[in-house]
Design a protein around this motif. Structure first.
Motif, PDB file in Angstrom:
ATOM      1  N   GLU A 195       4.247  -5.503  -3.565  1.00  0.00           N
ATOM      2  CA  GLU A 195       5.617  -5.882  -3.203  1.00  0.00           C
ATOM      3  C   GLU A 195       6.629  -5.055  -3.980  1.00  0.00           C
ATOM      4  O   GLU A 195       7.622  -4.586  -3.419  1.00  0.00           O
ATOM      5  N   ILE A 196       6.368  -4.850  -5.266  1.00  0.00           N
ATOM      6  CA  ILE A 196       7.277  -4.042  -6.093  1.00  0.00           C
ATOM      7  C   ILE A 196       7.309  -2.606  -5.588  1.00  0.00           C
ATOM      8  O   ILE A 196       8.359  -1.992  -5.493  1.00  0.00           O
ATOM      9  N   ARG A 197       6.153  -2.080  -5.222  1.00  0.00           N
ATOM     10  CA  ARG A 197       6.091  -0.690  -4.746  1.00  0.00           C
ATOM     11  C   ARG A 197       6.870  -0.503  -3.442  1.00  0.00           C
ATOM     12  O   ARG A 197       7.672   0.427  -3.322  1.00  0.00           O
ATOM     13  N   ILE A 198       6.648  -1.355  -2.449  1.00  0.00           N
ATOM     14  CA  ILE A 198       7.347  -1.197  -1.166  1.00  0.00           C
ATOM     15  C   ILE A 198       8.853  -1.388  -1.376  1.00  0.00           C
ATOM     16  O   ILE A 198       9.667  -0.704  -0.765  1.00  0.00           O
ATOM     17  N   ILE A 254       1.147   4.492   1.278  1.00  0.00           N
ATOM     18  CA  ILE A 254       2.565   4.144   1.399  1.00  0.00           C
ATOM     19  C   ILE A 254       3.263   4.998   2.459  1.00  0.00           C
ATOM     20  O   ILE A 254       4.196   4.535   3.111  1.00  0.00           O
ATOM     21  N   GLU A 255       2.767   6.221   2.669  1.00  0.00           N
ATOM     22  CA  GLU A 255       3.392   7.087   3.687  1.00  0.00           C
ATOM     23  C   GLU A 255       3.224   6.506   5.084  1.00  0.00           C
ATOM     24  O   GLU A 255       4.140   6.565   5.902  1.00  0.00           O
ATOM     25  N   ASN A 256       2.056   5.951   5.374  1.00  0.00           N
ATOM     26  CA  ASN A 256       1.843   5.332   6.679  1.00  0.00           C
ATOM     27  C   ASN A 256       2.687   4.063   6.824  1.00  0.00           C
ATOM     28  O   ASN A 256       3.229   3.795   7.898  1.00  0.00           O
ATOM     29  N   VAL A 257       2.820   3.300   5.763  1.00  0.00           N
ATOM     30  CA  VAL A 257       3.692   2.119   5.770  1.00  0.00           C
ATOM     31  C   VAL A 257       5.117   2.556   6.092  1.00  0.00           C
ATOM     32  O   VAL A 257       5.794   1.974   6.952  1.00  0.00           O
ATOM     33  N   ASN A 258       5.570   3.612   5.426  1.00  0.00           N
ATOM     34  CA  ASN A 258       6.908   4.161   5.656  1.00  0.00           C
ATOM     35  C   ASN A 258       7.087   4.589   7.115  1.00  0.00           C
ATOM     36  O   ASN A 258       8.070   4.222   7.764  1.00  0.00           O
ATOM     37  N   ARG A 259       6.117   5.331   7.644  1.00  0.00           N
ATOM     38  CA  ARG A 259       6.184   5.784   9.047  1.00  0.00           C
ATOM     39  C   ARG A 259       6.218   4.610  10.018  1.00  0.00           C
ATOM     40  O   ARG A 259       6.950   4.622  11.012  1.00  0.00           O
ATOM     41  N   THR A 260       5.420   3.582   9.736  1.00  0.00           N
ATOM     42  CA  THR A 260       5.365   2.412  10.616  1.00  0.00           C
ATOM     43  C   THR A 260       6.717   1.712  10.669  1.00  0.00           C
ATOM     44  O   THR A 260       7.209   1.371  11.750  1.00  0.00           O
ATOM     45  N   HIS A 282       9.527 -16.517  -6.621  1.00  0.00           N
ATOM     46  CA  HIS A 282       8.693 -15.490  -5.976  1.00  0.00           C
ATOM     47  C   HIS A 282       9.155 -14.087  -6.365  1.00  0.00           C
ATOM     48  O   HIS A 282       8.336 -13.203  -6.605  1.00  0.00           O
ATOM     49  N   ARG A 283      10.466 -13.860  -6.399  1.00  0.00           N
ATOM     50  CA  ARG A 283      10.992 -12.545  -6.782  1.00  0.00           C
ATOM     51  C   ARG A 283      10.568 -12.193  -8.196  1.00  0.00           C
ATOM     52  O   ARG A 283      10.255 -11.041  -8.497  1.00  0.00           O
ATOM     53  N   ASN A 284      10.566 -13.195  -9.073  1.00  0.00           N
ATOM     54  CA  ASN A 284      10.203 -12.954 -10.466  1.00  0.00           C
ATOM     55  C   ASN A 284       8.697 -12.820 -10.670  1.00  0.00           C
ATOM     56  O   ASN A 284       8.257 -12.461 -11.755  1.00  0.00           O
ATOM     57  N   ASP A 285       7.915 -13.104  -9.647  1.00  0.00           N
ATOM     58  CA  ASP A 285       6.460 -13.055  -9.736  1.00  0.00           C
ATOM     59  C   ASP A 285       5.879 -12.170  -8.624  1.00  0.00           C
ATOM     60  O   ASP A 285       4.870 -12.493  -8.027  1.00  0.00           O
ATOM     61  N   SER A 286       6.544 -11.057  -8.347  1.00  0.00           N
ATOM     62  CA  SER A 286       6.128 -10.168  -7.260  1.00  0.00           C
ATOM     63  C   SER A 286       4.814  -9.466  -7.582  1.00  0.00           C
ATOM     64  O   SER A 286       4.508  -9.194  -8.744  1.00  0.00           O
ATOM     65  N   THR A 287       4.058  -9.146  -6.530  1.00  0.00           N
ATOM     66  CA  THR A 287       2.824  -8.376  -6.705  1.00  0.00           C
ATOM     67  C   THR A 287       3.175  -6.898  -6.883  1.00  0.00           C
ATOM     68  O   THR A 287       4.283  -6.462  -6.570  1.00  0.00           O
ATOM     69  N   LYS A 288       2.191  -6.128  -7.350  1.00  0.00           N
ATOM     70  CA  LYS A 288       2.400  -4.678  -7.498  1.00  0.00           C
ATOM     71  C   LYS A 288       2.761  -4.040  -6.163  1.00  0.00           C
ATOM     72  O   LYS A 288       3.608  -3.153  -6.094  1.00  0.00           O
ATOM     73  N   VAL A 332      -0.269  -0.715   1.214  1.00  0.00           N
ATOM     74  CA  VAL A 332       0.919  -0.365   0.440  1.00  0.00           C
ATOM     75  C   VAL A 332       0.540   0.484  -0.773  1.00  0.00           C
ATOM     76  O   VAL A 332       1.196   1.487  -1.075  1.00  0.00           O
ATOM     77  N   MET A 333      -0.515   0.114  -1.465  1.00  0.00           N
ATOM     78  CA  MET A 333      -0.887   0.818  -2.694  1.00  0.00           C
ATOM     79  C   MET A 333      -1.545   2.170  -2.432  1.00  0.00           C
ATOM     80  O   MET A 333      -1.390   3.091  -3.221  1.00  0.00           O
ATOM     81  N   ASN A 334      -2.269   2.311  -1.313  1.00  0.00           N
ATOM     82  CA  ASN A 334      -3.049   3.528  -1.083  1.00  0.00           C
ATOM     83  C   ASN A 334      -2.570   4.391   0.066  1.00  0.00           C
ATOM     84  O   ASN A 334      -3.060   5.507   0.237  1.00  0.00           O
TER      85      ASN A 334
END
Length: 129
Positions: free
Chosen positions: A25-28, A107-113, A17-23, A103-105
């Motif tokens: 997942e990689i971004r967060i 990320i700031e709200n994800v960070n705040r959460t 799974h780590r080697n096949d992460s989504t964009k 996550v893609m659009n």
């Protein structure tokens, strides 16, 4: 399994799974969680817990973060995700879910959460040294 419910039987699957992460997942991971960027807390990627593989896991916070991609829109997946979340809650873990779009659009709200949840957790727990 030890007290963090680590499941060594899923270790190889988790590595795949780590080697096949989504964009998303990689971004967060790269922008928020890697190298203790999240308020100094350590997170692991694709961590086997009980019968599940958590996308991201903080042992100190007992926090599981899931990033749901298109596979989570399939028929019956909502019920499976809910059951998984309830099982993890019963083991003492808190679960935060985000979808790829968040996550893609936004990320700031994800960070705040995530930061808000950690602030609430810190009110109830003394931070480990």
């Amino acid at each position: 399994m030890h007290n963090n419910h680590y499941n060594s039987k899923l270790k190889t699957f988790a590595r795949d799974h780590r080697n096949d992460s989504t964009k998303a997942e990689i971004r967060i991971w790269c922008e928020l969680l890697r190298n203790k960027k999240m308020l100094g807390y350590s997170f692991l990627r694709q961590r086997p817990i009980a019968n599940y593989i958590a996308d991201f896991f903080s042992k100190d916070l007992k926090l599981v973060i899931e990033v749901d991609g298109l596979s989570h829109e399939r028929e019956g997946q909502f019920e499976k995700d809910k059951a998984r979340e309830l099982n993890l809650n019963a083991l003492g873990f808190h679960v935060l879910r985000f979808n790829d779009d968040e996550v893609m659009n936004d990320i700031e709200n994800v960070n705040r959460t995530i930061q808000h949840l950690i602030a609430e957790w810190e009110k109830d727990h003394q931070r480990p040294c």
